[in-house]
Design a protein around this motif. Structure first.
Motif, PDB file in Angstrom:
ATOM      1  N   MET A   9      -8.732  -2.469 -11.703  1.00 14.28           N
ATOM      2  CA  MET A   9      -9.406  -1.701 -10.842  1.00 14.28           C
ATOM      3  C   MET A   9      -9.198  -1.138  -9.522  1.00 14.28           C
ATOM      4  N   ASN A  10      -7.994  -2.779  -9.088  1.00 12.57           N
ATOM      5  CA  ASN A  10      -8.604  -2.701  -8.148  1.00 12.57           C
ATOM      6  C   ASN A  10      -7.372  -1.801  -6.830  1.00 12.57           C
ATOM      7  N   PHE A  11      -6.751  -1.314  -8.178  1.00 19.34           N
ATOM      8  CA  PHE A  11      -5.218  -0.449  -7.749  1.00 19.34           C
ATOM      9  C   PHE A  11      -5.992   1.538  -7.453  1.00 19.34           C
ATOM     10  N   LEU A  12      -7.376   1.320  -8.170  1.00 17.14           N
ATOM     11  CA  LEU A  12      -7.401   2.573  -8.037  1.00 17.14           C
ATOM     12  C   LEU A  12      -8.505   2.793  -6.295  1.00 17.14           C
ATOM     13  N   VAL A  13      -9.128   1.679  -6.583  1.00 21.07           N
ATOM     14  CA  VAL A  13      -9.561   1.451  -5.515  1.00 21.07           C
ATOM     15  C   VAL A  13      -8.644   1.916  -3.546  1.00 21.07           C
ATOM     16  N   VAL A  14      -7.720   0.911  -3.792  1.00 26.39           N
ATOM     17  CA  VAL A  14      -6.946   1.131  -2.844  1.00 26.39           C
ATOM     18  C   VAL A  14      -6.289   2.449  -2.762  1.00 26.39           C
ATOM     19  N   LEU A  15      -5.796   2.545  -4.320  1.00 28.77           N
ATOM     20  CA  LEU A  15      -5.230   4.904  -3.909  1.00 28.77           C
ATOM     21  C   LEU A  15      -6.311   5.620  -3.574  1.00 28.77           C
ATOM     22  N   SER A  16      -7.334   4.997  -3.574  1.00 25.12           N
ATOM     23  CA  SER A  16      -8.836   5.988  -3.199  1.00 25.12           C
ATOM     24  C   SER A  16      -8.675   5.759  -1.383  1.00 25.12           C
ATOM     25  N   ASN A  17      -8.525   4.687  -1.033  1.00 23.76           N
ATOM     26  CA  ASN A  17      -9.005   4.080   0.297  1.00 23.76           C
ATOM     27  C   ASN A  17      -7.390   5.797   0.862  1.00 23.76           C
ATOM     28  N   TRP A  18      -6.238   4.885   0.651  1.00 24.05           N
ATOM     29  CA  TRP A  18      -4.688   5.936   0.962  1.00 24.05           C
ATOM     30  C   TRP A  18      -4.241   7.304   0.712  1.00 24.05           C
ATOM     31  N   LEU A  19      -5.332   7.939  -0.745  1.00 16.52           N
ATOM     32  CA  LEU A  19      -5.208   9.378  -0.840  1.00 16.52           C
ATOM     33  C   LEU A  19      -5.470  10.761   0.002  1.00 16.52           C
ATOM     34  N   ILE A  20      -6.376   9.980   0.637  1.00 18.44           N
ATOM     35  CA  ILE A  20      -6.345  11.222   1.932  1.00 18.44           C
ATOM     36  C   ILE A  20      -6.039  11.180   3.157  1.00 18.44           C
ATOM     37  N   PRO A  21      -5.977  10.042   3.767  1.00 22.04           N
ATOM     38  CA  PRO A  21      -4.250   9.892   5.001  1.00 22.04           C
ATOM     39  C   PRO A  21      -2.918  10.129   4.256  1.00 22.04           C
ATOM     40  N   VAL A  22      -2.931   9.703   3.923  1.00 17.99           N
ATOM     41  CA  VAL A  22      -1.507   9.821   2.592  1.00 17.99           C
ATOM     42  C   VAL A  22      -1.390  11.947   2.948  1.00 17.99           C
ATOM     43  N   ILE A  23      -2.509  12.407   2.242  1.00 17.73           N
ATOM     44  CA  ILE A  23      -2.463  13.931   2.005  1.00 17.73           C
ATOM     45  C   ILE A  23      -2.476  14.385   3.714  1.00 17.73           C
TER      46      ILE A  23
END
Length: 177
Positions: free
Chosen positions: A1-15
């Motif tokens: 679950m923690n992985f999904l939170v980190v992923l969602s926080n970084w997804l838009i800036p990475v895109i």
């Protein structure tokens, strides 16, 4: 679950960073392309603004004039055999025109009946099964200058009706009365 939170926080800036890097690798002036796109978007907004204002006024007039309640009262006897909650009829009607107006009606139902009630669950599922037909058609058709909608409105209204029926059946099936 923690992985999904980190992923969602970084997804838009990475895109966004990926788009900028890709543009730079292709020798595109990224800032200039962004400004041109923003200017085009502003032109689109200005072109559809009269349609949106007219649609919002029509929705406000429907709600404040009592026409929505009157139409709901006309439909209520037709649905009595199905035990479809009459409180939901205004939401079903308004959803075709405006998501924000329908959301206001849903919040009123939540205050009255609660979000975990049968009616609360029904309108929640209904939002996932229907679309704001007139808003969507006016915005998209105005943007690409389509004058003849052919069968779009009829198909969208039928799909919305099926979505309302499906949401009622799903709510009955999953939660019961």
């Amino acid at each position: 679950m923690n992985f999904l939170v980190v992923l969602s926080n970084w997804l838009i800036p990475v895109i966004i960073l990926g788009i900028v890097v890709y543009g730079l690798l292709k020798n595109v002036n990224v800032y200039e392309a962004f400004i041109e796109g923003a200017a085009e978007g502003l032109k689109v907004v200005l072109n559809i603004l009269p349609t949106l204002i007219g649609l919002m006024m029509a929705v406000a007039m429907l709600r404040t004039s009592g026409a929505l309640n009157g139409l709901s009262q006309l439909i209520k006897p037709l649905l009595a055999w199905s035990h479809f909650p009459s409180e939901v009829i205004p939401v079903a009607l308004m959803r075709s025109f405006s998501s924000s107006a329908a959301t206001g009606l849903v919040l009123d139902l939540f205050k009255t009946h609660g979000p975990d009630s049968f009616i609360g669950r029904l309108v929640s599922i209904m939002f996932g099964c229907t679309e704001t037909i007139f808003y969507t058609m006016s915005v998209y058709f105005m943007t690409v200058k389509i004058k003849d909608s052919r069968y779009t409105l009829a198909g969208a209204l039928i799909a919305s009706l099926i979505g309302i029926i499906a949401s009622y059946q799903l709510t009955l099936w999953i939660f019961g009365l």
